[in-house]
Scaffold this motif. Sequence first.
Motif, PDB file in Angstrom:
ATOM      1  N   GLU A 136       0.847  -1.212  -0.102  1.00 33.68           N
ATOM      2  CA  GLU A 136      -0.110  -0.117  -0.080  1.00 33.68           C
ATOM      3  C   GLU A 136       0.957   1.446   0.170  1.00 33.68           C
ATOM      4  N   GLU A 137       1.930   1.210   0.830  1.00 35.21           N
ATOM      5  CA  GLU A 137       2.808   2.424   1.010  1.00 35.21           C
ATOM      6  C   GLU A 137       3.758   2.386  -0.574  1.00 35.21           C
TER       7      GLU A 137
ATOM      8  N   VAL B 280       2.613   1.715  -3.306  1.00 34.03           N
ATOM      9  CA  VAL B 280       1.515   2.125  -4.424  1.00 34.03           C
ATOM     10  C   VAL B 280       1.108   3.637  -4.485  1.00 34.03           C
ATOM     11  N   ALA B 281       1.241   3.997  -2.936  1.00 35.64           N
ATOM     12  CA  ALA B 281       1.044   5.407  -2.811  1.00 35.64           C
ATOM     13  C   ALA B 281       2.045   6.377  -3.145  1.00 35.64           C
ATOM     14  N   ALA B 282       3.203   5.592  -2.866  1.00 40.80           N
ATOM     15  CA  ALA B 282       4.785   6.458  -3.509  1.00 40.80           C
ATOM     16  C   ALA B 282       4.668   6.688  -4.837  1.00 40.80           C
TER      17      ALA B 282
ATOM     18  N   SER C  90       2.359   6.497  -6.909  1.00 37.64           N
ATOM     19  CA  SER C  90       1.058   7.493  -7.260  1.00 37.64           C
ATOM     20  C   SER C  90       1.594   8.988  -7.107  1.00 37.64           C
ATOM     21  N   ALA C  91       2.232   9.281  -6.104  1.00 34.68           N
ATOM     22  CA  ALA C  91       2.780  10.591  -5.717  1.00 34.68           C
ATOM     23  C   ALA C  91       3.806  11.065  -6.619  1.00 34.68           C
TER      24      ALA C  91
ATOM     25  N   ASP D  26       2.397  11.793 -10.070  1.00 30.51           N
ATOM     26  CA  ASP D  26       1.509  12.892 -10.041  1.00 30.51           C
ATOM     27  C   ASP D  26       2.667  14.365 -10.235  1.00 30.51           C
TER      28      ASP D  26
END
Length: 86
Positions: free
Chosen positions: A62-63, A65-67, A69-70, A73
């Motif tokens: 999860e971490e 995937v969030a990284a 994504s950031a 972006d």
Amino acid sequence: MADESFLLVCDAVPHEVVLTDPGVDVLGVVQVVRRLAGLSLWHSKVLVRQAPVVVLVGVAEEEAVAAVSALRDAGARAEAREQPGV
């Protein structure tokens, strides 16, 4: 007494975040890497210029995937991979 061995299975496979290309907005990507990895601005800049490079190691899926994504972006190309050798 017989030798016994056990195989421990863990559901949480560690992942790594790989920055493959910083894209056009390098400064924005440097800021994101700085925030994610907890590095100084100078170390983040050096790391981003060495792309492709591993930014985070041994994080939960999860971490990771969030990284990714950031980083995307901010205009970079990045991917999350299962950590090899685990």
